[in-house]
Design an enzyme around this catalytic site. Structure first.
Site, PDB file in Angstrom:
ATOM      1  N   ARG A 127       0.813  -1.221   0.000  1.00  0.00           N
ATOM      2  CA  ARG A 127       0.000   0.000   0.000  1.00  0.00           C
ATOM      3  C   ARG A 127       0.849   1.274   0.000  1.00  0.00           C
ATOM      4  O   ARG A 127       0.445   2.307   0.518  1.00  0.00           O
ATOM      5  CB  ARG A 127      -0.971   0.025   1.181  1.00  0.00           C
ATOM      6  CG  ARG A 127      -1.998  -1.095   1.140  1.00  0.00           C
ATOM      7  CD  ARG A 127      -3.208  -0.794   2.035  1.00  0.00           C
ATOM      8  NE  ARG A 127      -4.084  -1.963   2.121  1.00  0.00           N
ATOM      9  CZ  ARG A 127      -4.008  -2.865   3.089  1.00  0.00           C
ATOM     10  NH1 ARG A 127      -3.134  -2.721   4.061  1.00  0.00           N
ATOM     11  NH2 ARG A 127      -4.822  -3.908   3.090  1.00  0.00           N
ATOM     12  N   LYS A 149       2.112  11.377 -11.091  1.00  0.00           N
ATOM     13  CA  LYS A 149       1.219  10.540 -11.889  1.00  0.00           C
ATOM     14  C   LYS A 149       1.937   9.265 -12.288  1.00  0.00           C
ATOM     15  O   LYS A 149       3.058   9.303 -12.807  1.00  0.00           O
ATOM     16  CB  LYS A 149       0.804  11.274 -13.157  1.00  0.00           C
ATOM     17  CG  LYS A 149      -0.353  12.225 -12.984  1.00  0.00           C
ATOM     18  CD  LYS A 149      -0.866  12.632 -14.359  1.00  0.00           C
ATOM     19  CE  LYS A 149      -2.001  13.616 -14.261  1.00  0.00           C
ATOM     20  NZ  LYS A 149      -2.509  13.972 -15.610  1.00  0.00           N
ATOM     21  N   GLU A 191       7.872  19.832 -24.378  1.00  0.00           N
ATOM     22  CA  GLU A 191       7.226  19.975 -23.062  1.00  0.00           C
ATOM     23  C   GLU A 191       7.827  21.161 -22.297  1.00  0.00           C
ATOM     24  O   GLU A 191       7.128  21.825 -21.529  1.00  0.00           O
ATOM     25  CB  GLU A 191       7.374  18.687 -22.242  1.00  0.00           C
ATOM     26  CG  GLU A 191       6.644  17.471 -22.830  1.00  0.00           C
ATOM     27  CD  GLU A 191       5.153  17.402 -22.477  1.00  0.00           C
ATOM     28  OE1 GLU A 191       4.669  18.249 -21.717  1.00  0.00           O
ATOM     29  OE2 GLU A 191       4.478  16.483 -22.985  1.00  0.00           O
ATOM     30  N   LYS A 232       6.233  23.175 -13.491  1.00  0.00           N
ATOM     31  CA  LYS A 232       5.283  22.086 -13.254  1.00  0.00           C
ATOM     32  C   LYS A 232       5.008  21.927 -11.761  1.00  0.00           C
ATOM     33  O   LYS A 232       3.871  21.681 -11.351  1.00  0.00           O
ATOM     34  CB  LYS A 232       5.794  20.778 -13.861  1.00  0.00           C
ATOM     35  CG  LYS A 232       4.774  19.652 -13.676  1.00  0.00           C
ATOM     36  CD  LYS A 232       4.923  18.480 -14.594  1.00  0.00           C
ATOM     37  CE  LYS A 232       3.797  17.481 -14.355  1.00  0.00           C
ATOM     38  NZ  LYS A 232       3.952  16.238 -15.101  1.00  0.00           N
ATOM     39  N   GLU A 242      -5.343  16.897  -9.795  1.00  0.00           N
ATOM     40  CA  GLU A 242      -5.916  17.265 -11.083  1.00  0.00           C
ATOM     41  C   GLU A 242      -7.422  17.483 -11.026  1.00  0.00           C
ATOM     42  O   GLU A 242      -8.160  16.956 -11.850  1.00  0.00           O
ATOM     43  CB  GLU A 242      -5.583  16.203 -12.141  1.00  0.00           C
ATOM     44  CG  GLU A 242      -5.754  16.731 -13.557  1.00  0.00           C
ATOM     45  CD  GLU A 242      -5.232  15.764 -14.606  1.00  0.00           C
ATOM     46  OE1 GLU A 242      -5.082  14.579 -14.315  1.00  0.00           O
ATOM     47  OE2 GLU A 242      -4.935  16.229 -15.713  1.00  0.00           O
ATOM     48  N   ARG A 246      -4.530  22.021 -12.646  1.00  0.00           N
ATOM     49  CA  ARG A 246      -3.521  21.119 -13.192  1.00  0.00           C
ATOM     50  C   ARG A 246      -3.811  20.752 -14.640  1.00  0.00           C
ATOM     51  O   ARG A 246      -2.907  20.383 -15.396  1.00  0.00           O
ATOM     52  CB  ARG A 246      -3.428  19.855 -12.328  1.00  0.00           C
ATOM     53  CG  ARG A 246      -2.319  18.926 -12.752  1.00  0.00           C
ATOM     54  CD  ARG A 246      -1.993  17.905 -11.674  1.00  0.00           C
ATOM     55  NE  ARG A 246      -0.995  16.957 -12.145  1.00  0.00           N
ATOM     56  CZ  ARG A 246      -0.328  16.119 -11.377  1.00  0.00           C
ATOM     57  NH1 ARG A 246      -0.551  16.128 -10.085  1.00  0.00           N
ATOM     58  NH2 ARG A 246       0.557  15.296 -11.874  1.00  0.00           N
ATOM     59  N   ASN A 250      -2.191  20.075 -19.730  1.00  0.00           N
ATOM     60  CA  ASN A 250      -2.604  19.346 -20.932  1.00  0.00           C
ATOM     61  C   ASN A 250      -2.619  20.225 -22.170  1.00  0.00           C
ATOM     62  O   ASN A 250      -3.112  19.801 -23.217  1.00  0.00           O
ATOM     63  CB  ASN A 250      -3.991  18.728 -20.705  1.00  0.00           C
ATOM     64  CG  ASN A 250      -3.946  17.667 -19.634  1.00  0.00           C
ATOM     65  OD1 ASN A 250      -2.973  16.933 -19.527  1.00  0.00           O
ATOM     66  ND2 ASN A 250      -4.986  17.605 -18.815  1.00  0.00           N
ATOM     67  N   HIS A 253      -2.228  18.695 -25.479  1.00  0.00           N
ATOM     68  CA  HIS A 253      -2.296  17.245 -25.295  1.00  0.00           C
ATOM     69  C   HIS A 253      -3.565  16.599 -25.843  1.00  0.00           C
ATOM     70  O   HIS A 253      -3.542  15.434 -26.199  1.00  0.00           O
ATOM     71  CB  HIS A 253      -2.128  16.889 -23.813  1.00  0.00           C
ATOM     72  CG  HIS A 253      -0.695  16.887 -23.374  1.00  0.00           C
ATOM     73  ND1 HIS A 253       0.100  18.012 -23.417  1.00  0.00           N
ATOM     74  CD2 HIS A 253       0.109  15.896 -22.910  1.00  0.00           C
ATOM     75  CE1 HIS A 253       1.311  17.722 -22.979  1.00  0.00           C
ATOM     76  NE2 HIS A 253       1.353  16.446 -22.671  1.00  0.00           N
ATOM     77  N   HIS A 257      -2.746  13.811 -28.194  1.00  0.00           N
ATOM     78  CA  HIS A 257      -3.121  12.417 -27.939  1.00  0.00           C
ATOM     79  C   HIS A 257      -3.921  11.844 -29.103  1.00  0.00           C
ATOM     80  O   HIS A 257      -3.765  10.685 -29.466  1.00  0.00           O
ATOM     81  CB  HIS A 257      -3.949  12.316 -26.651  1.00  0.00           C
ATOM     82  CG  HIS A 257      -3.124  12.391 -25.404  1.00  0.00           C
ATOM     83  ND1 HIS A 257      -3.636  12.803 -24.191  1.00  0.00           N
ATOM     84  CD2 HIS A 257      -1.818  12.108 -25.169  1.00  0.00           C
ATOM     85  CE1 HIS A 257      -2.698  12.782 -23.279  1.00  0.00           C
ATOM     86  NE2 HIS A 257      -1.574  12.363 -23.844  1.00  0.00           N
ATOM     87  N   HIS A 272       5.469  11.178 -28.528  1.00  0.00           N
ATOM     88  CA  HIS A 272       4.562  11.984 -27.710  1.00  0.00           C
ATOM     89  C   HIS A 272       4.862  13.490 -27.805  1.00  0.00           C
ATOM     90  O   HIS A 272       3.969  14.303 -28.065  1.00  0.00           O
ATOM     91  CB  HIS A 272       4.636  11.507 -26.258  1.00  0.00           C
ATOM     92  CG  HIS A 272       3.826  12.331 -25.309  1.00  0.00           C
ATOM     93  ND1 HIS A 272       2.446  12.325 -25.287  1.00  0.00           N
ATOM     94  CD2 HIS A 272       4.200  13.231 -24.351  1.00  0.00           C
ATOM     95  CE1 HIS A 272       2.009  13.167 -24.361  1.00  0.00           C
ATOM     96  NE2 HIS A 272       3.054  13.722 -23.780  1.00  0.00           N
TER      97      HIS A 272
END
Lengths: 374, 374
Positions: A127, A149, A191, A232, A242, A246, A250, A253, A257, A272
């Site tokens: 955990r 993330k 980025e 960031k 998020e 946040r 994106n 993105h 994507h 990417h």
């Protein structure tokens, strides 16, 4: 631990989950000392891939062992396919099999794939174990090393299974970037430029003036990475899970994507960061079309990204794209969609981006129809 | 939403992760209304097992649909074996396949196995969806519904992979307990008694006086469940991630887990709550042997647990136990072991338990050698 110039240290401020990102040359060789100074007698499961292992694993384990840190390496296949349940189970099994306890460390040595996978395992074994990142790509250093993330891909989409799990420490060794292929460095650069475009117009202007020095290495590169991590970190500190601001990260993105999906995630055609570069130009152009921003800003963004060698148009992607209706399906499937409404990051100009959660689908469709031919 | 007597509401106070536990009769039939009042227009993946489904799934989905909540059921096999990676992947796939978004709900209808598995899936799908528990066993109502521990079992041990993921809401329908086998009700009762033994001597005394009413149902049962949830909620609020005081909840569990492992987790021989009952008696007896507590307290604990029909001695377990050296191995493998030192929850008497992190292994060995024959 003090940081000797030219090294920089960025603090990600998340209360009791705060951590430091150290940025500079030679950090892999110093990893053992840096970790032992913070977590004496800790044990490590080192997760990496065959490419990174051949270049850096020996130096890292030597450094760890010199500092009295037991290192248990697991070397996986490189590539996005490794971000799957089977490999997640393998990392968990390796970590438990090495009898690591809850205070011990899962260490990710590699790019975004290894970081996302190992970070997810660190988040769920017992955990939640400690997690240390040694990112070896520019993209991982300026993006995935900040914010916690983690995740894997499933048949329904990318990164749909994962957790937020903050690292204990990030060691961004800038020397390793010299061995990156230029194309991969450029993808990471996209980025970095993004942080300027979101809310740091001065940083974007600095990149326009200094990008050659960033590419060639040295202090400018360290500065740009530290600025990016700080940018960031500021966004993440304001919105760790998020739920709001946040989403600005994106920028570029949603379009990006969709283009990645439309090319079947074939890294030979589009990686990417390249999708993000085209996506950022599209986001500025769409904002101009909606009379939210000046077309000059869109031109300025495209000019800079093109100058550094990034693709900026859908027509730059080799091999053609599927129809606009297919692109729209990918856009709607993007996980940033909230309750069926299209959410985009749009902009009022360079460094002035914002969250738009009511973007009409038909406007996006017509815009893409026009743009794909250009 | 107001709670009408005899219903009780217990607030688990965890800052922005706080949630309510509603306790009382008829809550499955009221589930749709309770959820819709808090989360209008939410959609639900309902995770359950075949046993619970035949008794309660129809009533639950009818209640949800009446409140306009779309319910997508997934019915799994009952039993501990369901807490595995394969079934976790199935629950994730079901949730994504039903196109649930991040604000939607994974609802667990069942006992601890379903709660642990569905809660884990809720914690990792889209990096964390909402989670609602409708616990249908006494153990799940008083233990696993509070505190956000989720997880699955792997070959290295039980619950070694999981996350902390707090529910949004818990609906503990006390009517469903009437259909539990007596043995299972007793096993849940052991965990209720545990809260008294940890730090609520008045509650333990109340149970000694009123346990028959708790078993027969009605207000005493609701009261005891609410008291238990409140006791656990207080411990969890003070230490959400089990870095300190939360370990007190393991009273009886280190011995208990060793006995479960020694019987191969064969529920016909020993269920979890029975292992905890014997473990709690052993913890009190061992504390007395170490001159930390009076032997009278150990006798009092054993007397009460025996009176309600729980096993209290190792010799109560049918089929015999392996050698003490094997039991010691299971004790050392228990995940509450920190850096090789044995950590036990010991006690100065009823309601006065404490964390002892320096328990000599040889003392435990000799104690078990003496006790197993008694």
């Amino acid at each position: 631990m003090s940081v000797t110039p030219p090294h920089r240290s960025v603090r990600v401020d998340l209360g009791d989950r705060s951590y430091d990102i150290l940025i500079g040359p030679g950090l892999i060789a110093r990893a053992g000392a840096e970790i032992a100074a913070r977590r004496p007698q800790v044990r490590c499961a080192v997760i990496t891939d065959t490419n990174v292992a051949s270049a850096h694993l020996g130096a890292l384990t030597a450094s760890l062992e010199k500092a009295g840190i037991d290192a248990e390496p697991l070397v996986l296949e490189p590539g996005e396919k490794t971000k799957c349940f089977d490999e997640l189970i393998r990392v968990c099994d390796h970590t438990l099999g090495a009898r690591l306890e809850r205070g011990d460390v899962v260490l990710a040595l590699g790019g975004g794939v290894i970081g996302d996978l190992a970070g997810f395992a660190a988040g769920i074994v017992r955990r939640g174990m400690r997690f240390i990142q040694v990112p070896t790509s520019l993209l991982a250093q300026v993006d995935s090393s900040v914010g916690g993330k983690t995740g894997i891909n499933v048949s329904h989409g990318k990164n749909l299974i994962g957790v937020f799990h903050q690292p204990d420490l990030v060691l961004a060794d800038t020397d390793v970037l010299d061995s990156l292929p230029l194309r991969e460095f450029r993808a990471g650069y996209a980025e970095m430029a993004k942080y300027g475009l979101i809310d740091r117009p001065d940083f974007f202007a600095w990149l326009e003036a200094n990008w050659r020095e960033v590419f060639s290495g040295g202090e400018a590169r360290i500065h740009a990475i530290a600025k990016s991590c700080q940018a960031k970190a500021d966004v993440v500190a304001a919105d760790e899970r998020e739920s709001g601001a946040r989403a600005l990260l994106n920028l570029g993105h949603t379009f990006g994507h969709a283009l990645e999906a439309a090319t079947g995630y074939d890294g030979k055609r589009l990686v990417h960061g390249e999708g993000v570069a085209i996506g950022m130009v599209l986001a500025h152009q769409f904002s101009a079309r909606m009379n939210l921003a000046s077309p000059d800003d869109a031109d300025r963004v495209e000019r800079h990204l093109k100058e550094v060698g990034l693709p900026t148009r859908m027509s730059d992607i080799e091999g053609g794209l599927p129809g606009t209706d297919i692109l729209m399906t990918h856009i709607a499937q993007d996980k940033k969609v909230q309750r069926g409404a299209l959410t985009f990051i749009l902009t009022h100009g360079v460094g002035r981006s914002f969250i738009a959660d009511d973007v009409p689908q038909d406007e996006v469709f017509r815009f893409l129809e026009d743009k794909r031919a250009s």
